[in-house]
Design a protein around this motif. Structure first.
Motif, short mmCIF file in Angstrom:
data_model
loop_
_atom_site.label_atom_id
_atom_site.label_comp_id
_atom_site.label_asym_id
_atom_site.label_seq_id
_atom_site.Cartn_x
_atom_site.Cartn_y
_atom_site.Cartn_z
N ASP A 22 44.25 47.84 55.61
CA ASP A 22 45.17 47.89 56.75
C ASP A 22 44.53 48.60 57.94
OD1 ASP A 22 47.09 46.58 55.26
OD2 ASP A 22 48.19 48.41 54.74
N GLU A 23 43.76 49.65 57.67
CA GLU A 23 43.11 50.41 58.74
C GLU A 23 42.09 49.55 59.47
OE1 GLU A 23 39.79 53.92 58.82
OE2 GLU A 23 41.50 54.20 57.48
N ILE A 24 41.29 48.79 58.73
CA ILE A 24 40.24 47.99 59.36
C ILE A 24 40.85 46.84 60.16
CG2 ILE A 24 38.26 46.48 58.93
CD1 ILE A 24 37.65 48.25 56.47
N ILE A 25 41.85 46.17 59.62
CA ILE A 25 42.48 45.07 60.35
C ILE A 25 43.12 45.58 61.63
CG2 ILE A 25 44.23 43.25 60.26
CD1 ILE A 25 41.67 42.78 58.54
N ALA A 26 43.76 46.75 61.57
CA ALA A 26 44.32 47.35 62.78
C ALA A 26 43.21 47.68 63.78
CB ALA A 26 45.12 48.60 62.43
N GLU A 27 42.07 48.10 63.26
CA GLU A 27 40.94 48.42 64.14
C GLU A 27 40.40 47.17 64.83
OE1 GLU A 27 36.82 51.08 64.01
OE2 GLU A 27 37.95 50.74 62.18
N TYR A 28 40.36 46.04 64.13
CA TYR A 28 39.97 44.79 64.78
C TYR A 28 40.76 44.60 66.08
CZ TYR A 28 37.69 42.69 60.57
OH TYR A 28 36.87 42.38 59.50
N ARG A 224 28.50 45.85 49.90
CA ARG A 224 29.67 46.16 49.08
C ARG A 224 30.66 45.00 49.05
NH1 ARG A 224 30.79 52.23 51.51
NH2 ARG A 224 28.87 53.22 50.73
N ASP A 225 30.15 43.82 49.35
CA ASP A 225 31.00 42.63 49.39
C ASP A 225 31.35 42.16 47.98
OD1 ASP A 225 32.31 40.35 50.59
OD2 ASP A 225 30.87 40.55 52.22
N GLY A 226 32.26 41.18 47.91
CA GLY A 226 32.58 40.56 46.63
C GLY A 226 31.37 39.82 46.06
N ALA A 227 31.31 39.73 44.74
CA ALA A 227 30.15 39.12 44.08
C ALA A 227 29.97 37.67 44.52
CB ALA A 227 30.32 39.20 42.57
N GLY A 228 31.05 36.92 44.64
CA GLY A 228 30.94 35.53 45.05
C GLY A 228 30.37 35.38 46.44
N PHE A 229 30.76 36.25 47.34
CA PHE A 229 30.27 36.19 48.71
C PHE A 229 28.79 36.56 48.78
CE2 PHE A 229 34.79 36.38 49.08
CZ PHE A 229 35.12 35.69 50.25
N ARG A 230 28.38 37.55 48.02
CA ARG A 230 26.96 37.92 48.02
C ARG A 230 26.11 36.80 47.46
NH1 ARG A 230 29.05 42.55 45.53
NH2 ARG A 230 27.82 42.12 43.66
N THR A 231 26.55 36.20 46.36
CA THR A 231 25.78 35.11 45.76
C THR A 231 25.69 33.91 46.69
OG1 THR A 231 26.38 35.80 43.52
CG2 THR A 231 25.68 33.52 43.80
N GLN A 232 26.80 33.55 47.28
CA GLN A 232 26.80 32.37 48.15
C GLN A 232 25.96 32.59 49.41
OE1 GLN A 232 29.93 29.83 48.92
NE2 GLN A 232 30.88 29.97 46.92
N ARG A 254 28.41 48.83 53.92
CA ARG A 254 29.47 48.06 54.57
C ARG A 254 30.20 47.24 53.52
NH1 ARG A 254 28.43 51.19 57.77
NH2 ARG A 254 28.02 50.97 60.02
N ASN A 255 31.49 47.00 53.78
CA ASN A 255 32.28 46.15 52.91
C ASN A 255 32.59 44.83 53.60
OD1 ASN A 255 34.84 46.42 54.45
ND2 ASN A 255 34.85 48.53 53.68
N HIS A 256 33.36 43.99 52.92
CA HIS A 256 33.65 42.65 53.43
C HIS A 256 34.33 42.67 54.80
CE1 HIS A 256 34.50 38.34 53.02
NE2 HIS A 256 35.70 38.60 53.51
N TYR A 257 35.01 43.76 55.12
CA TYR A 257 35.82 43.80 56.33
C TYR A 257 35.18 44.58 57.47
CZ TYR A 257 39.16 42.10 52.95
OH TYR A 257 39.76 41.35 51.96
N ASP A 258 34.55 45.72 57.18
CA ASP A 258 34.04 46.52 58.28
C ASP A 258 32.68 46.05 58.79
OD1 ASP A 258 32.38 47.51 56.26
OD2 ASP A 258 33.14 49.56 56.36
N ILE A 259 31.99 45.18 58.04
CA ILE A 259 30.70 44.68 58.51
C ILE A 259 30.82 43.99 59.86
CG2 ILE A 259 30.96 42.56 57.12
CD1 ILE A 259 27.93 42.40 56.94
N PHE A 260 31.91 43.25 60.06
CA PHE A 260 32.09 42.49 61.30
C PHE A 260 32.14 43.42 62.51
CE2 PHE A 260 34.86 38.76 63.11
CZ PHE A 260 33.76 38.24 63.75
N LEU A 261 32.72 44.60 62.34
CA LEU A 261 32.84 45.55 63.44
C LEU A 261 31.49 46.05 63.94
CD1 LEU A 261 35.90 47.60 62.16
CD2 LEU A 261 35.85 46.16 64.22
N ASP A 262 30.45 45.91 63.14
CA ASP A 262 29.12 46.34 63.57
C ASP A 262 28.65 45.61 64.81
OD1 ASP A 262 28.91 48.18 61.55
OD2 ASP A 262 27.16 47.29 60.59
N LEU A 263 29.18 44.42 65.06
CA LEU A 263 28.76 43.69 66.26
C LEU A 263 29.17 44.41 67.55
CD1 LEU A 263 29.46 39.95 65.33
CD2 LEU A 263 27.28 41.18 65.35
N ALA A 264 30.13 45.33 67.44
CA ALA A 264 30.56 46.08 68.62
C ALA A 264 29.72 47.32 68.87
CB ALA A 264 32.03 46.48 68.46
#
Length: 292
Positions: A22-28, A224-232, A254-264
């Motif tokens: 919830d914190e990360i989505i609010a931060e987006y 720190r992403d999900g296993a399926g995402f890392r493999t794919q 980084r996890n699946h959600y906060d990695i995107f914020l690195d672009l900022a």
């Protein structure tokens, strides 16, 4: 019935606490609103008459700028372009414009239509971007999670000509923590809103369509992403590297959600990789214009 092991591999909500999610989505949203406040641009542009979906253009100047087309995630069923402009001010400082794109959400919108819409958004940038401060010859696309998958559908060949686009309309790409082979999702919880069968999943999988040269790419995933995402991500990088220049970037801490914020954040590896890729396009563009 979904497969329990597949659900574990692809349910990235379970990789973070509910509070952190919830914190990360609010931060987006909060950081996006802050990033575009006072920034030069154009808002609420209908890019596709059929669906009436909109995009925003941020960080323009008096001269045409290279453009980063940012595609939001949300497992194809959530979020919007308003959550996806947090990188606009950082890119503006580098002389790069940002376009943020809405698309119809599942389950009301089939995935084939979502793909069509994001391709229509790129077509709008190419055909109309020059009137909005954008350089149609320097289009880079990127997105996270579902946006990573949709970025992949913009990288592959075969869709450009019907939209009046050159094959190389997308010059660079940064799919982040995406899914590129959708066949496993047929047996997952996500199929509750995707409604895919194997044939449709195959036809919508960038990994299975990566059969020719395409744009330069930085293909990124959180460690720190999900296993399926890392493999794919690794599989897509290896397939893309067979015919096109690309880099695999595994972002630590980084996890699946906060990695995107690195672009900022211009101090991060992800932001620097994107800027270097776009600067490289600018250098090649300038050299091409200088030829007699």
């Amino acid at each position: 019935m979904s497969d329990p092991q597949t659900d574990v591999e692809y349910n990235v909500r379970n990789t973070v606490s509910p509070e952190l999610f919830d914190e990360i989505i609010a931060e987006y949203l909060a950081r996006s609103e802050s990033a575009v406040r006072g920034l030069r641009g154009f808002t609420d542009i209908y890019y596709d008459p059929h669906s009436q979906q909109k995009l925003d253009v941020w960080g323009t100047s008096d001269e045409p700028r290279p453009v980063f087309v940012a595609i939001h995630g949300g497992y194809w069923r959530a979020l919007s372009r308003h959550h996806t402009a947090f990188m606009a001010r950082a890119l503006d400082s580098e002389g790069i414009a940002t376009v943020t794109v809405d698309y119809g959400l599942a389950p009301e919108t089939p995935l084939e239509e979502i793909v069509r819409q994001v391709r229509a958004a790129v077509a709008w940038v190419y055909h109309h971007g020059a009137d909005h401060g954008l350089d149609p010859d320097r289009i880079v696309v990127g997105g996270s999670s579902a946006g990573g998958h949709l970025t992949g559908t913009l990288m592959v060949p075969g869709w450009q000509q019907p939209l009046g686009l050159p094959e190389n309309v997308v010059r660079g790409a940064m799919p982040i923590s995406g899914l590129f082979d959708l066949r496993p999702l047929v047996d997952s919880f996500a199929n509750e809103w995707l409604g895919l069968d194997i044939e449709r999943a195959r036809a919508l999988s960038p990994l299975l369509l990566a059969d020719g040269p395409g744009p330069t790419a930085v293909i990124a995933v959180a460690d720190r992403d999900g296993a399926g995402f890392r493999t794919q991500t690794k599989r897509f990088h290896d397939a893309w590297a067979e015919h096109s220049a690309c880099t695999l970037l595994v972002v630590p801490d980084r996890n699946h959600y906060d990695i995107f914020l690195d672009l900022a954040d211009p101090t991060t590896t992800l932001n620097r990789a994107l800027v270097r890729m776009i600067d490289g396009l600018a250098e090649r563009h300038s050299a091409a214009r200088a030829l007699p």
